[in-house]
Enzyme design. Structure first.
Site, PDB file in Angstrom:
ATOM      1  N   LYS A 142     -10.763  -1.702 -11.772  1.00 47.15           N
ATOM      2  CA  LYS A 142     -10.702  -0.398 -12.400  1.00 47.15           C
ATOM      3  C   LYS A 142      -9.343  -0.213 -13.086  1.00 47.15           C
ATOM      4  O   LYS A 142      -8.413  -0.932 -12.720  1.00 47.15           O
ATOM      5  CB  LYS A 142     -10.957   0.717 -11.385  1.00 47.15           C
ATOM      6  CG  LYS A 142      -9.829   0.883 -10.348  1.00 47.15           C
ATOM      7  CD  LYS A 142     -10.138   1.977  -9.411  1.00 47.15           C
ATOM      8  CE  LYS A 142      -9.514   3.272  -9.855  1.00 47.15           C
ATOM      9  NZ  LYS A 142      -8.063   3.379  -9.601  1.00 47.15           N
ATOM     10  N   HIS A 172     -11.483  -1.513  -4.461  1.00 50.47           N
ATOM     11  CA  HIS A 172     -10.865  -2.131  -3.282  1.00 50.47           C
ATOM     12  C   HIS A 172     -11.170  -1.361  -1.989  1.00 50.47           C
ATOM     13  O   HIS A 172     -11.079  -1.925  -0.904  1.00 50.47           O
ATOM     14  CB  HIS A 172      -9.359  -2.356  -3.481  1.00 50.47           C
ATOM     15  CG  HIS A 172      -8.508  -1.139  -3.314  1.00 50.47           C
ATOM     16  ND1 HIS A 172      -8.314  -0.230  -4.313  1.00 50.47           N
ATOM     17  CD2 HIS A 172      -7.798  -0.676  -2.262  1.00 50.47           C
ATOM     18  CE1 HIS A 172      -7.516   0.735  -3.885  1.00 50.47           C
ATOM     19  NE2 HIS A 172      -7.186   0.492  -2.631  1.00 50.47           N
ATOM     20  N   ASP A 229      -9.119   8.755 -11.186  1.00 54.51           N
ATOM     21  CA  ASP A 229      -8.403   7.683 -10.492  1.00 54.51           C
ATOM     22  C   ASP A 229      -8.971   7.422  -9.090  1.00 54.51           C
ATOM     23  O   ASP A 229      -9.005   6.281  -8.642  1.00 54.51           O
ATOM     24  CB  ASP A 229      -6.917   8.081 -10.388  1.00 54.51           C
ATOM     25  CG  ASP A 229      -6.039   6.965  -9.846  1.00 54.51           C
ATOM     26  OD1 ASP A 229      -6.207   5.825 -10.306  1.00 54.51           O
ATOM     27  OD2 ASP A 229      -5.207   7.233  -8.956  1.00 54.51           O
ATOM     28  N   HIS A 234     -13.471   5.434  -5.490  1.00 57.43           N
ATOM     29  CA  HIS A 234     -13.314   5.307  -4.042  1.00 57.43           C
ATOM     30  C   HIS A 234     -14.086   6.382  -3.257  1.00 57.43           C
ATOM     31  O   HIS A 234     -14.836   6.069  -2.335  1.00 57.43           O
ATOM     32  CB  HIS A 234     -11.835   5.387  -3.650  1.00 57.43           C
ATOM     33  CG  HIS A 234     -10.955   4.447  -4.431  1.00 57.43           C
ATOM     34  ND1 HIS A 234     -11.365   3.188  -4.804  1.00 57.43           N
ATOM     35  CD2 HIS A 234      -9.696   4.563  -4.902  1.00 57.43           C
ATOM     36  CE1 HIS A 234     -10.384   2.586  -5.468  1.00 57.43           C
ATOM     37  NE2 HIS A 234      -9.362   3.402  -5.542  1.00 57.43           N
ATOM     38  N   LYS A 334      -2.005  13.310  -4.417  1.00 58.25           N
ATOM     39  CA  LYS A 334      -0.726  12.617  -4.244  1.00 58.25           C
ATOM     40  C   LYS A 334       0.308  13.613  -3.718  1.00 58.25           C
ATOM     41  O   LYS A 334       0.136  14.810  -3.856  1.00 58.25           O
ATOM     42  CB  LYS A 334      -0.263  12.023  -5.568  1.00 58.25           C
ATOM     43  CG  LYS A 334      -1.233  10.963  -6.105  1.00 58.25           C
ATOM     44  CD  LYS A 334      -0.511   9.870  -6.848  1.00 58.25           C
ATOM     45  CE  LYS A 334      -1.475   8.822  -7.392  1.00 58.25           C
ATOM     46  NZ  LYS A 334      -1.826   7.777  -6.430  1.00 58.25           N
TER      47      LYS A 334
END
Ligand code: BG6
Length: 484
Positions: A142, A172, A229, A234, A334
């Protein structure tokens, strides 16, 4: 069996931090064939000796605390080769084809550790010089586009040369040990499956919190934001594994088909819905532990203004029989308080309460699946506090399965180790089939469109908190709360 791995972008951050350490561990575990070569290609490649030294340095940093096994180290470094060339150029790649990959019967894995903008020209060149042959597997990372349309373009350029079965799209998170354990928990144990539906489950929370900021990759991150993102890939993959029907087998097709049904059943969040089903946030200056950190727009490389979200929370619904009426709350961000990733499955309250004073929403059973930093599973149960008290005082205690404690002598493989090993063995169960990526983008695109039509602002939150107060309100409106 695979005999060569070609890493395009082999002198980059991903290769040094993740790929070489993962391959080293595989070598240590005797999972690499004796003849396997690792060939790094990049525009600015180092000479052979400097390259091996740099890889060694990175292995020392990223392969854990124990000193490297000298024999494996020697064997591993001997596998490494480095070429300085432009992989988009046919002339340059033809050198590799003529001088390095001369034996066409050797299987080849090509890992594109490069920005997707050059996937198409690199694949064209691989094809033109005869390297894109039947026994090549292509691994791509990605971001696979920034919306459905751009994904379809990237994908078309790959599919014009390779078959779907040759393409391994990495997410991942799917290589993380506990994520695979989700499949085991659900489908290797009889205990949970009968309860795994809207009769018994009140809601589900998925949190992927990070304490790092956008820092060094600000300009890339600013184009993407947390929704693209982290959620598009994910978090939606975790949601699929949690919500999918039992697959007929662990074959890629069975698992991918079931995941796709979940993505297709996700209720679209469109138009004005974004205002009460999503929250966007952006971090301001604050403290992570004792460290003072700058706000998002004061990070290195930042431009003064940005409405990019570094935090997102979403209330999602899956429109099918199993999950009707069960909210899935997703959140990621974040510069949050600490780094952790956790799934909370909150069961419903009892249908009839005999312990009048003690039961309430907080005391309903809860299954917590922790992905990181430690991996483990906790089941919160009510227990009687020992003693003679006639009131039957109850307390919530947890059955705690720490995977680290349960398997102390086992090396827990990093996600990339598992995934690279699977590519070598041609097992794509833990990878992303094209239609899964496409369906995930469709859902994300609706949210983005809603945000821009309704000009939804990224509201500020202080670094070191758990996100904006709007995120608390999103869940509180349903009389629930985040389990931090
Ligand atoms: C990546 C994102 O896919 O995942 C990063 O691009 C994020 O922004 C990272 O930091 C998180 O991965 P992990 O394994 O550290 O949770």
């Amino acid at each position: 069996m695979i005999c060569d791995i070609l890493i395009i972008g082999g002198d980059g951050d991903l290769a040094y931090r993740k790929l070489y350490p993962a391959l080293f561990h595989l070598d240590e575990a005797d999972c690499l064939p004796a003849c396997l070569r690792i060939v790094s290609v990049s525009r600015t490649a180092l000479n052979a000796a400097d390259f091996r030294n740099k890889v060694l340095l990175m292995l020392t940093e990223y392969c854990g605390a124990a000193p490297l096994n000298a024999k494996v180290q020697q064997r591993f470094l001997a596998r490494l080769h480095s070429y300085s060339l432009d992989a988009t150029s046919e002339a340059a790649l033809s050198v590799l084809s003529r001088e390095v990959f001369t034996d066409k019967s050797r299987d080849l894995i090509t890992y594109l550790a490069t920005p997707p903008a050059i996937f198409a020209p690199v694949c064209q060149s691989l094809w033109a010089v005869g390297l894109a042959r039947e026994n090549m597997r292509l691994v791509v990372e990605k971001p696979l586009g920034h919306d459905q349309e751009s994904f379809l373009q990237i994908n078309a350029s790959l599919m014009s040369i390779f078959k779907e079965s040759q393409i391994y799209r990495i997410d991942h998170y799917l290589g993380k040990e506990t994520v695979q354990n989700l499949l085991t928990l659900r489908f290797a144990n009889a205990l949970f499956e009968p309860l795994w539906n809207n009769n018994y489950i009140d809601h589900v929370q998925i949190t992927a919190a990070e304490s790092v900021g956008a820092g060094g990759r600000w300009s890339f991150y600013d184009e993407a934001g947390a929704l693209r993102d982290m959620v598009q890939n994910h978090l939606l993959q975790l949601l699929c594994l949690l919500a999918m029907e039992p697959p007929a087998s662990l074959s890629p097709r069975s698992v991918h088909d079931e995941k796709l049904k979940v993505l297709h059943s996700l209720a679209p969040i469109k138009g004005r819905d974004v205002t009460d089903k999503t929250v966007r946030g952006q971090y301001t200056a604050g403290n992570i532990g004792s460290e003072a950190v700058p706000g998002y727009t004061a990070e290195q490389g930042a431009t003064a203004r940005s409405n990019t979200e570094t935090f997102v929370a979403i209330k999602a619904h899956i429109n099918n029989w199993r999950w009707a009426g069960v909210p899935f709350y997703l959140r990621t961000g974040k510069r949050l308080q600490r780094r952790y990733c956790e799934i909370v499955v909150q069961f419903k309250e009892l249908p009839h309460v005999i312990f009048q004073d003690q039961t309430g929403r907080d005391s309903a059973n809860r299954l917590v699946i922790q992905l990181q930093p430690e991996e483990g599973i906790r089941l919160h149960l009510l227990n009687k506090v020992p003693g003679l008290d006639d009131n039957f005082p109850l307390e919530s205690v947890s059955l705690n399965l720490s995977l680290t404690d349960a398997f102390t002598d086992r090396h827990v493989p990093d996600a990339y180790e598992r995934l690279l090993y699977d590519v070598m063995r041609g097992n794509s169960t833990l990878f992303m089939r094209a239609d899964l990526v496409e369906a995930a983008w469709a859902w994300i695109d609706d949210i983005h469109e809603g945000w821009s039509t309704h000009k939804l602002k990224a509201v500020p939150y202080v670094s070191g908190s758990m996100g904006p107060t709007d995120s608390i309100a999103l869940v509180a409106r349903d009389n629930r709360q985040w389990q931090d």
